[in-house]
Design an enzyme around this catalytic site. Structure first.
Site, PDB file in Angstrom:
ATOM      1  CE1 TYR A 123      -3.125  -2.926   0.171  1.00 43.86           C
ATOM      2  CE2 TYR A 123      -4.365  -1.576   1.696  1.00 43.86           C
ATOM      3  CZ  TYR A 123      -4.270  -2.689   0.886  1.00 43.86           C
ATOM      4  OH  TYR A 123      -5.331  -3.543   0.791  1.00 43.86           O
ATOM      5  CE  LYS A 170       2.401 -17.899   1.012  1.00 34.55           C
ATOM      6  NZ  LYS A 170       1.622 -19.103   1.381  1.00 34.55           N
ATOM      7  CG  ASP A 203      -1.267 -19.917   3.105  1.00 34.68           C
ATOM      8  OD1 ASP A 203      -0.432 -19.323   3.806  1.00 34.68           O
ATOM      9  OD2 ASP A 203      -0.995 -20.937   2.446  1.00 34.68           O
ATOM     10  CG  ASP A 227      -7.406  -3.769   3.388  1.00 35.87           C
ATOM     11  OD1 ASP A 227      -8.441  -3.583   4.051  1.00 35.87           O
ATOM     12  OD2 ASP A 227      -7.270  -3.338   2.231  1.00 35.87           O
TER      13      ASP A 227
END
Length: 338
Positions: A123, A170, A203, A227
């Protein structure tokens, strides 16, 4: 007396802000409101939906309560929310998600907090076209940004009697960016031996949140994951109409509901102000008004649990003002019992 910038916003913003202001004042909190505008209506006069005077007021007074603001589509304007977070360096987004009685959901006993890094990552807005054959976006994480959001998460946990902080990442794939975030999280965790720390790949976290969300406490993560997961967590406890939020930096803080401006129902007096009221509770805590915050939060919970004065999104037919009246009546009832 505390100074607070009040931004009505647009769409349903003015309606829920008015209702929330009444509820805050009913707590007995001594606040001097400084009303400032933002939204599409400001473009003709200022050339931007975010007038400089509004940002200057937040810098001056340090705290704002904000209604939702519509970002004009296809007119070249950046999201007002993103601009405020960047310009005021509101690096920490705090999003609680808590189960509430009389709100039908698939889960019970959820009480968790998403802490999202608010200014970096994907972002940061560093992207460009590569001719007409590709587009590139750069994910930027800085050591300073990772350190301060991870430390914020542990400090939040300590100050709010939370027992566990989970880093969401991740790092198995993005070994530099998320790898650095995770490594810094682990370094800072050593400074807080009283708080359990662990980590989970994003995930896998999504899967666990829709299986056993009640097992999580505080979660800290880079911008994009925050988000997405904060909206997922809002869905676990009844949706955005009950989701409060605070954007916090070293010098300024903005508290707001996370739902949109809902222009399709603007002016009808049927919008649910509960999320903004709960955000106002977060604001009162930030201002050191713990008793007033607890009074407001308990009253919102009592109004929802009572079930006789709910807005349409919660299965009732009450108006925005009727819900506010119910919350204020619940405050009066609390005072009678103490």
């Amino acid at each position: 007396m505390k100074d607070v910038v009040l931004i009505p916003g647009d769409g349903i913003g003015p309606e829920i802000v008015s209702a929330t202001k009444r509820a805050v004042e009913a707590t007995g909190a001594e606040i001097c409101w400084h009303v400032r505008e933002a939204g599409a209506a400001q473009i003709d006069q200022y050339g931007t939906p975010l007038p400089p005077d509004t940002v200057a007021a937040i810098r001056q007074y340090g705290v704002a309560l904000k209604g939702p603001i519509t970002t004009p589509v296809g007119k070249g304007f950046r999201s007002v929310n993103v601009v405020m977070r960047k310009d005021l360096d509101l690096y920490a987004n705090v999003r609680p998600a808590k189960s509430r009685k009389n709100v039908p959901t698939r889960f019970e006993n959820v009480d968790l907090v998403v802490i999202r890094e608010n200014t970096e990552g994907l972002y940061a807005g560093i992207e460009h076209m590569i001719g007409d054959v590709a587009a590139e976006s750069i994910k930027l994480l800085t050591r300073k940004g990772c350190q301060r959001i991870c430390r914020f998460a542990f400090e939040y946990a300590r100050q709010n009697n939370r027992k566990r902080v989970t880093c969401v990442h991740k790092a198995n794939i993005m070994k530099c960016t998320d790898g650095m975030f995770l490594a810094i999280f682990r370094e800072i965790a050593q400074e807080y031996p009283d708080i359990t720390s662990d980590d989970m790949i994003v995930d896998a976290m999504c899967m666990r949140l829709v299986q056993v969300p009640e097992t999580f406490d505080v979660m800290v993560m880079p911008n994009l994951y925050g988000d997405i997961l904060s909206d997922l967590c809002a869905g676990l406890v009844g949706g955005p109409g009950l989701a409060s939020s605070g954007n916090i930096g070293l010098d300024s803080a903005i508290f707001e509901a996370v739902h949109g401006s809902a222009p399709q129902i603007a002016g009808q007096g049927i919008a649910n102000p509960a999320a903004l009221m709960l955000s106002a509770g977060m604001m009162l805590r930030h201002l050191g008004m713990q008793a007033q915050a607890l009074l407001l939060e308990n009253a919102v919970q009592a109004a929802i649990s009572d079930g006789t004065c709910l807005t349409a999104d919660l299965g009732g037919s009450a108006s925005t003002d009727q819900f506010a009246d119910k919350v204020i009546a619940c405050m009066d009832r609390q005072r009678e019992l103490t």
